[in-house]
Design an enzyme around this catalytic site. Structure first.
Site, PDB file in Angstrom:
ATOM      1  N   ARG A  36     -73.250 -43.430   8.878  1.00  0.00           N
ATOM      2  CA  ARG A  36     -72.478 -44.197   9.864  1.00  0.00           C
ATOM      3  C   ARG A  36     -71.875 -45.458   9.271  1.00  0.00           C
ATOM      4  NH1 ARG A  36     -75.948 -43.600  15.484  1.00  0.00           N
ATOM      5  NH2 ARG A  36     -74.726 -41.867  16.306  1.00  0.00           N
ATOM      6  N   LYS A 197     -82.832 -27.746  25.383  1.00  0.00           N
ATOM      7  CA  LYS A 197     -82.870 -27.410  26.814  1.00  0.00           C
ATOM      8  C   LYS A 197     -81.511 -27.110  27.438  1.00  0.00           C
ATOM      9  CE  LYS A 197     -87.135 -29.670  27.845  1.00  0.00           C
ATOM     10  NZ  LYS A 197     -87.718 -30.976  28.064  1.00  0.00           N
ATOM     11  N   GLY A 351     -75.831 -35.846  15.994  1.00  0.00           N
ATOM     12  CA  GLY A 351     -77.230 -35.611  16.325  1.00  0.00           C
ATOM     13  C   GLY A 351     -77.887 -34.599  15.418  1.00  0.00           C
ATOM     14  N   GLY A 374     -74.652 -38.139  21.388  1.00  0.00           N
ATOM     15  CA  GLY A 374     -74.432 -38.212  22.837  1.00  0.00           C
ATOM     16  C   GLY A 374     -72.957 -38.337  23.175  1.00  0.00           C
TER      17      GLY A 374
HETATM   18  N1  LIG Z   1     -86.798 -22.231  20.131  1.00  0.00           N
HETATM   19  C1  LIG Z   1     -87.047 -23.520  20.213  1.00  0.00           C
HETATM   20  N2  LIG Z   1     -88.160 -23.959  20.800  1.00  0.00           N
HETATM   21  C2  LIG Z   1     -88.411 -25.286  20.872  1.00  0.00           C
HETATM   22  N3  LIG Z   1     -87.600 -26.238  20.393  1.00  0.00           N
HETATM   23  C3  LIG Z   1     -86.469 -25.853  19.808  1.00  0.00           C
HETATM   24  C4  LIG Z   1     -86.133 -24.490  19.694  1.00  0.00           C
HETATM   25  N4  LIG Z   1     -84.960 -24.412  19.053  1.00  0.00           N
HETATM   26  C5  LIG Z   1     -84.567 -25.683  18.783  1.00  0.00           C
HETATM   27  N5  LIG Z   1     -85.479 -26.554  19.220  1.00  0.00           N
HETATM   28  C6  LIG Z   1     -85.477 -28.018  19.064  1.00  0.00           C
HETATM   29  O1  LIG Z   1     -84.387 -28.594  19.725  1.00  0.00           O
HETATM   30  C7  LIG Z   1     -84.213 -29.895  19.190  1.00  0.00           C
HETATM   31  C8  LIG Z   1     -82.774 -30.313  19.298  1.00  0.00           C
HETATM   32  O2  LIG Z   1     -82.415 -30.288  20.625  1.00  0.00           O
HETATM   33  P1  LIG Z   1     -81.283 -31.228  21.224  1.00  0.00           P
HETATM   34  O3  LIG Z   1     -80.915 -30.656  22.531  1.00  0.00           O
HETATM   35  O4  LIG Z   1     -81.721 -32.656  21.154  1.00  0.00           O
HETATM   36  O5  LIG Z   1     -80.125 -30.948  20.143  1.00  0.00           O
HETATM   37  P2  LIG Z   1     -78.829 -31.766  19.802  1.00  0.00           P
HETATM   38  O6  LIG Z   1     -77.949 -31.792  20.987  1.00  0.00           O
HETATM   39  O7  LIG Z   1     -78.276 -31.255  18.528  1.00  0.00           O
HETATM   40  O8  LIG Z   1     -79.361 -33.184  19.466  1.00  0.00           O
HETATM   41  P3  LIG Z   1     -78.801 -34.619  19.839  1.00  0.00           P
HETATM   42  O9  LIG Z   1     -79.208 -34.844  21.267  1.00  0.00           O
HETATM   43  O10 LIG Z   1     -79.510 -35.484  18.852  1.00  0.00           O
HETATM   44  O11 LIG Z   1     -77.315 -34.554  19.648  1.00  0.00           O
HETATM   45  C9  LIG Z   1     -84.671 -29.824  17.748  1.00  0.00           C
HETATM   46  O12 LIG Z   1     -85.631 -30.823  17.546  1.00  0.00           O
HETATM   47  C10 LIG Z   1     -85.267 -28.428  17.622  1.00  0.00           C
HETATM   48  O13 LIG Z   1     -86.492 -28.420  16.954  1.00  0.00           O
HETATM   49  O1  LIG Z   2     -77.286 -42.875  18.099  1.00  0.00           O
HETATM   50  C1  LIG Z   2     -76.474 -42.757  19.029  1.00  0.00           C
HETATM   51  O2  LIG Z   2     -76.240 -41.670  19.609  1.00  0.00           O
HETATM   52  C2  LIG Z   2     -75.661 -43.965  19.407  1.00  0.00           C
HETATM   53  O3  LIG Z   2     -75.782 -44.975  18.461  1.00  0.00           O
HETATM   54  C3  LIG Z   2     -76.015 -44.433  20.796  1.00  0.00           C
HETATM   55  O4  LIG Z   2     -77.335 -44.866  20.843  1.00  0.00           O
HETATM   56  P1  LIG Z   2     -78.108 -44.916  22.238  1.00  0.00           P
HETATM   57  O5  LIG Z   2     -78.360 -43.497  22.649  1.00  0.00           O
HETATM   58  O6  LIG Z   2     -79.374 -45.692  21.971  1.00  0.00           O
HETATM   59  O7  LIG Z   2     -77.206 -45.615  23.230  1.00  0.00           O
END
Ligand SMILES: Nc1ncnc2c1ncn2[C@@H]1O[C@H](COP(=O)(O)OP(=O)(O)OP(=O)(O)O)[C@@H](O)[C@H]1O
Ligand SMILES: O=C(O)[C@H](O)COP(=O)(O)O
Length: 394
Positions: A36, A197, A351, A374
């Site tokens: 970043r 989820k 993420g 996010g």
């Molecule tokens: N089959 C599964 N059972 C349980 N957990 C799982 C499974 N598949 C993936 N995960 C978990 O889901 C998590 C990621 O979910 P999340 O919805 O936060 O993803 P993301 O949208 O990429 O993340 P972020 O919110 O950081 O952008 C990971 O930590 C992973 O281990």
């Molecule tokens: O890491 C992030 O997704 C951004 O820096 C926003 O952080 P926050 O979810 O703590 O607002």
């Protein structure tokens, strides 16, 4: 983009309050990933080269309106100084008299990093007094913090009402790439949605179902879809209250002519650990006391084929528990398919998906990796980002 950017204004001699997202992962006081900070360099260099006095503001972590020593931006200032190859001053406050007097002494091209803006309770409340106090430090506001653009905070939104307000180059690029994908995509257009989820991905699935040709569902959320298809999922992640919604997504995909791909085989385990016993099973024979933690090899092959035949792919959320090597293969297969698909424009939502391509050393093979987790998710849901809305129109 219909918003003004730093390219549209003259910053020579101006004090510029530039909001960046330096919310970097830290361990024992050390930055573990400086992506970043690197991503903000083009904007900072542009401002420096054009003679601005550059005040940088960022949050780090979630200190909840009070000073947390470990969340000071000192290590960030040091890293920025190395990357920029010039002096970066660090203030111990983000506004007020001592910052004002430091700013008075700045020359054109100087860079000052303010303290973590979330040390002040007014930041996350978007308090107008705090927004004014930030604005008093500068002549112009630049928002380059795409990662925080979904937050309506004093330094991301409030301040924009008190100064001329424009986008930085990173913000501009993120909006351009994601905006084009959603409004005028090259086809076939595929979205890969994984993660933990259904609940967190409802908005994005709803919005993308109207835009994509192919939708691949993986990760933990796939089990609610598998259940909706009438299969037992054993001890896998299941959101009972979202089964009907998953059914309706399956029906909508069919009605809209979207090809919906779900796992056909999965890796099940008897424990949530790297040393668990595992087996690969078809989705209609998940053992009742095992849990699915990754997509199986047949699923990965199908997904890779879809990716290869797409012109544009957006990926948000891992295909399995990629943090554990035993369950990383499905996520790795998707990352590798994207890396090998040289005719495919690949957009990685921030993420965990960004962390996954980093982990597999494939980051440089992706067309665009968003710096916002996010924020990119909300953008893909079709929501307005307050930090963007507040900027001046062209
Ligand atoms: N089959 C599964 N059972 C349980 N957990 C799982 C499974 N598949 C993936 N995960 C978990 O889901 C998590 C990621 O979910 P999340 O919805 O936060 O993803 P993301 O949208 O990429 O993340 P972020 O919110 O950081 O952008 C990971 O930590 C992973 O281990
Ligand atoms: O890491 C992030 O997704 C951004 O820096 C926003 O952080 P926050 O979810 O703590 O607002």
């Amino acid at each position: 983009m219909n918003k003004k950017s730093i390219r549209d204004i003259n910053v020579k001699g101006e004090r510029v309050f530039c909001r960046v997202d330096f919310n970097v992962p830290m361990k024992d006081g050390q930055i573990t990933d400086d992506t970043r900070i690197r991503a903000a360099l083009p904007t900072i260099k542009h401002l420096v080269d054009n003679g601005a006095k550059v005040l940088l503001a960022s949050h780090l972590g979630r200190p909840k309106g009070q000073v947390v020593e470990e969340l000071r931006l000192n290590a960030v200032a040091t890293r920025l100084q190395e990357l920029l190859g010039k002096d970066v001053k660090k203030a111990d406050e983000a506004y007020g008299e001592s910052v004002k007097s430091t700013v008075t002494e700045m020359s054109e091209g100087d860079v000052l990093l303010l303290e973590n803006v979330r040390f002040y309770p007014g930041e996350e409340k978007n308090d107008s007094e705090l927004a004014k106090a930030f604005a008093e430090l500068a002549d112009v506001y630049v928002n380059d913090a795409f990662g925080a653009a979904h937050r309506a905070h004093a330094s991301t939104e409030g301040i924009a009402h008190h100064l001329p307000a424009v986008a930085g180059l990173l913000m501009e690029k993120e909006l351009e790439v994601l905006g084009k994908a959603l409004s005028n995509p090259d086809r076939p257009f595929t979205a890969i949605i994984g993660g933990a989820k259904v609940k967190d991905k409802i908005g994005v699935i709803e919005n993308l179902l109207n835009k994509v040709d192919n939708l691949i569902i993986g990760g933990g959320l796939a089990y609610t879809f598998i259940k909706a298809k009438g299969h037992d999922v054993g001890k896998s992640l299941l959101e009972v209250d979202k089964i009907d919604l998953a059914k309706s997504f399956i029906e909508q995909a069919e009605a809209k002519g979207v090809n919906l791909y779900m796992p056909v085989d999965i890796v099940v385990a008897d424990d949530f650990s790297n040393d668990a016993n595992t087996q690969i099973v078809s989705i209609d024979s998940i053992p009742s006391d095992w849990e699915g933690l990754d997509c199986g090899p047949k699923s990965s092959e199908i997904y890779a084929d879809v990716i290869k035949n797409s012109k544009l792919v957006i990926w948000n959320g891992p295909m399995g528990v990629f943090e554990l090597d035993t369950f990383a293969n499905g996520t790795k297969a998707v990352a590798e398919a994207l890396a090998n698909a040289t005719d495919t424009y690949s957009v990685i939502g921030g993420g965990d998906s960004a962390a996954a391509v980093e982990k597999f050393n494939l980051a440089d093979k992706m067309s665009h990796i968003s710096t916002g987790g996010g924020a990119s998710l909300e953008f893909m849901e079709g929501k307005d980002l307050p930090g963007v809305v507040a900027l001046n129109d062209k």
